[in-house]
Design a protein around this motif. Structure first.
Motif, PDB file in Angstrom:
ATOM      1  N   PRO A   1       0.812  -1.227   0.000  1.00  0.00           N
ATOM      2  CA  PRO A   1       0.000   0.000   0.000  1.00  0.00           C
ATOM      3  C   PRO A   1       0.841   1.270   0.000  1.00  0.00           C
ATOM      4  O   PRO A   1       0.303   2.353  -0.208  1.00  0.00           O
ATOM      5  CB  PRO A   1      -0.813  -0.122   1.292  1.00  0.00           C
ATOM      6  N   PHE A   2       2.143   1.136   0.204  1.00  0.00           N
ATOM      7  CA  PHE A   2       3.022   2.312   0.257  1.00  0.00           C
ATOM      8  C   PHE A   2       3.946   2.394  -0.956  1.00  0.00           C
ATOM      9  O   PHE A   2       4.922   3.151  -0.949  1.00  0.00           O
ATOM     10  CB  PHE A   2       3.859   2.273   1.550  1.00  0.00           C
ATOM     11  N   ALA A   3       3.617   1.639  -1.988  1.00  0.00           N
ATOM     12  CA  ALA A   3       4.494   1.571  -3.160  1.00  0.00           C
ATOM     13  C   ALA A   3       4.701   2.928  -3.815  1.00  0.00           C
ATOM     14  O   ALA A   3       5.780   3.206  -4.362  1.00  0.00           O
ATOM     15  CB  ALA A   3       3.925   0.579  -4.179  1.00  0.00           C
ATOM     16  N   GLU A   4       3.694   3.802  -3.734  1.00  0.00           N
ATOM     17  CA  GLU A   4       3.789   5.119  -4.375  1.00  0.00           C
ATOM     18  C   GLU A   4       4.153   6.223  -3.392  1.00  0.00           C
ATOM     19  O   GLU A   4       4.150   7.408  -3.759  1.00  0.00           O
ATOM     20  CB  GLU A   4       2.455   5.457  -5.050  1.00  0.00           C
ATOM     21  N   ASP A   5       4.474   5.859  -2.175  1.00  0.00           N
ATOM     22  CA  ASP A   5       4.800   6.850  -1.140  1.00  0.00           C
ATOM     23  C   ASP A   5       6.319   6.983  -1.047  1.00  0.00           C
ATOM     24  O   ASP A   5       7.003   6.044  -0.623  1.00  0.00           O
ATOM     25  CB  ASP A   5       4.217   6.406   0.206  1.00  0.00           C
ATOM     26  N   ASP A   6       6.834   8.134  -1.430  1.00  0.00           N
ATOM     27  CA  ASP A   6       8.296   8.294  -1.460  1.00  0.00           C
ATOM     28  C   ASP A   6       8.912   8.424  -0.076  1.00  0.00           C
ATOM     29  O   ASP A   6      10.136   8.497   0.060  1.00  0.00           O
ATOM     30  CB  ASP A   6       8.702   9.482  -2.345  1.00  0.00           C
ATOM     31  N   ARG A   7       8.066   8.431   0.972  1.00  0.00           N
ATOM     32  CA  ARG A   7       8.593   8.441   2.343  1.00  0.00           C
ATOM     33  C   ARG A   7       8.915   7.042   2.845  1.00  0.00           C
ATOM     34  O   ARG A   7       9.515   6.882   3.913  1.00  0.00           O
ATOM     35  CB  ARG A   7       7.589   9.100   3.299  1.00  0.00           C
ATOM     36  N   VAL A   8       8.512   6.021   2.067  1.00  0.00           N
ATOM     37  CA  VAL A   8       8.676   4.631   2.492  1.00  0.00           C
ATOM     38  C   VAL A   8       9.537   3.887   1.483  1.00  0.00           C
ATOM     39  O   VAL A   8       9.229   3.833   0.295  1.00  0.00           O
ATOM     40  CB  VAL A   8       7.310   3.927   2.628  1.00  0.00           C
ATOM     41  N   SER A   9      10.631   3.320   1.964  1.00  0.00           N
ATOM     42  CA  SER A   9      11.476   2.460   1.145  1.00  0.00           C
ATOM     43  C   SER A   9      11.096   1.006   1.403  1.00  0.00           C
ATOM     44  O   SER A   9      10.460   0.682   2.416  1.00  0.00           O
ATOM     45  CB  SER A   9      12.954   2.669   1.489  1.00  0.00           C
ATOM     46  N   HIS A  10      11.474   0.140   0.499  1.00  0.00           N
ATOM     47  CA  HIS A  10      11.137  -1.271   0.668  1.00  0.00           C
ATOM     48  C   HIS A  10      12.335  -2.150   0.334  1.00  0.00           C
ATOM     49  O   HIS A  10      13.028  -1.910  -0.649  1.00  0.00           O
ATOM     50  CB  HIS A  10       9.961  -1.667  -0.225  1.00  0.00           C
ATOM     51  N   VAL A  11      12.563  -3.134   1.169  1.00  0.00           N
ATOM     52  CA  VAL A  11      13.572  -4.165   0.922  1.00  0.00           C
ATOM     53  C   VAL A  11      12.851  -5.497   0.860  1.00  0.00           C
ATOM     54  O   VAL A  11      12.057  -5.822   1.747  1.00  0.00           O
ATOM     55  CB  VAL A  11      14.646  -4.185   2.023  1.00  0.00           C
ATOM     56  N   GLU A  12      13.114  -6.270  -0.177  1.00  0.00           N
ATOM     57  CA  GLU A  12      12.461  -7.564  -0.321  1.00  0.00           C
ATOM     58  C   GLU A  12      13.388  -8.671   0.138  1.00  0.00           C
ATOM     59  O   GLU A  12      14.577  -8.679  -0.191  1.00  0.00           O
ATOM     60  CB  GLU A  12      12.055  -7.781  -1.784  1.00  0.00           C
ATOM     61  N   GLY A  13      12.831  -9.601   0.899  1.00  0.00           N
ATOM     62  CA  GLY A  13      13.635 -10.718   1.372  1.00  0.00           C
ATOM     63  C   GLY A  13      12.860 -11.565   2.355  1.00  0.00           C
ATOM     64  O   GLY A  13      11.742 -11.235   2.749  1.00  0.00           O
ATOM     65  N   ASP A  14      13.483 -12.657   2.775  1.00  0.00           N
ATOM     66  CA  ASP A  14      12.878 -13.609   3.692  1.00  0.00           C
ATOM     67  C   ASP A  14      13.399 -13.347   5.096  1.00  0.00           C
ATOM     68  O   ASP A  14      14.592 -13.509   5.361  1.00  0.00           O
ATOM     69  CB  ASP A  14      13.239 -15.025   3.252  1.00  0.00           C
TER      70      ASP A  14
END
Length: 329
Positions: free
Chosen positions: A39-52
């Motif tokens: 839900p925050f994919a378009e929010d430039d205040r939130v970064s995302h790291v993908e992993g297990d």
């Protein structure tokens, strides 16, 4: 503190936690497997790291990417997850483990941090993933937090009871919202007085932030609705939010057995009272949302998104068969 890493962060508690942190001017990084919409994919205040998160190397990569002051661990379901996290995040300002009121192993009323004993957890239970061992595994995670704090890690635990609110994918509350919204008469297990404390999800998020900012390493904090209500009163709140009323058929275990049901088959029913003392977190500035307001938001969200009962809840056809039988007595 101004940077946070949320392990989890796209579904329910973590989603509301990210919003809470953004509202308090944190820079936030979420760490998930990427299996659900962000839900925050378009929010430039939130970064995302993908992993297990079960991979310690992936946790370390997320730490390096986020460089967090505070870490919130929303998806640690086995003790080894907490063990790895308290090692990887040993030098952050706050590591907050989302535990559970289910970690308590005694039916005290209320259940108090540091006073009510915790569930034991065998080696076999520690690597299980079934609901039957959930409380034991959460309790084992609590003990790892306490041990980590003894060696200098700023680790703390937060214990919510049943969490409800918008984006709740468990559909426990949705069962009762749908029943009250769609039917004039419903079956209620017991006499409606069973007490299983709940907590509104935005309040959990607030409690997590407060514990990170103001809590003491090595401590656990209960978070819950400050006004715990019975199942019957919960139905009143739902009906008020919907602007309706509903007739209730209170049923004994013997009556439920007519249609092969048991009281425990109904969502949010518990034989023993489950009440957490929230005095400790209140001392950090925690307040819960007024119940009518929390329920109105919950009902609106569930109706907007057409949430209904989980598959393992009693179906309406069985309920109506019982109502027909009881109506002839």
């Amino acid at each position: 503190m101004d940077t946070a890493l949320v392990v989890g962060g796209t579904r329910f508690i973590g989603r509301h936690l990210v919003t809470e942190l953004l509202d308090h001017d944190y820079r936030v990084t979420t760490f998930t497997r990427g299996n659900h919409d962000d839900p925050f994919a378009e929010d430039d205040r939130v970064s995302h790291v993908e992993g297990d998160r079960t991979d310690p190397k992936a946790l370390l990569d997320a730490k390096r990417e986020a460089d967090p002051d505070a870490v919130f661990d929303c998806v640690a379901y086995q003790p080894r997850d907490v063990d790895a996290a308290t090692d990887v995040f040993a030098n952050v300002d706050a590591y907050v483990y989302v535990s559970s009121g289910a970690s308590y192993g005694a039916e005290d009323v209320p259940k108090r941090e540091g006073a009510t004993k915790l569930e034991s957890c065998s080696a076999e239970e520690a690597t299980d993933d079934s609901p039957a061992t959930y409380g034991a595994r959460k309790a084992a995670g609590d003990r790892i937090v306490f041990e980590a704090a003894e060696r200098g890690v700023n680790a703390m635990a937060v214990r919510p009871p049943v969490v409800y609110g918008p984006h709740d994918y468990t559909d426990r509350m949705a069962y009762w919202v749908e029943r009250v919204a769609e039917h004039d008469e419903i079956v209620v297990p017991g006499d409606g007085t069973n007490l299983w404390q709940r907590v509104y999800v935005e309040d959990v998020a607030r409690g997590l932030r407060l514990v990170a900012e103001e809590g003491t390493p090595g401590e656990a904090y209960n978070v819950g609705d400050r006004n715990a209500v019975t199942l019957d009163r919960m139905l009143d709140l739902i009906a008020d939010a919907l602007g309706t009323t509903v007739e209730r058929e209170y049923t004994s275990p013997r009556e439920l057995s007519i249609v092969d049901l048991d009281p425990s088959d109904f969502p949010l029913y518990r034989e023993h009272p489950h009440l957490l003392d929230t005095t400790k977190v209140a001392e950090l500035g925690y307040e819960s949302t007024p119940l009518a307001e929390a329920m109105e938001r919950t009902v609106d969200a569930h109706r907007e998104h057409d949430r209904t009962a989980a598959d393992d809840a009693p179906d309406r056809e069985t309920e109506e068969r019982l109502l027909d039988v009881l109506g002839t007595v």
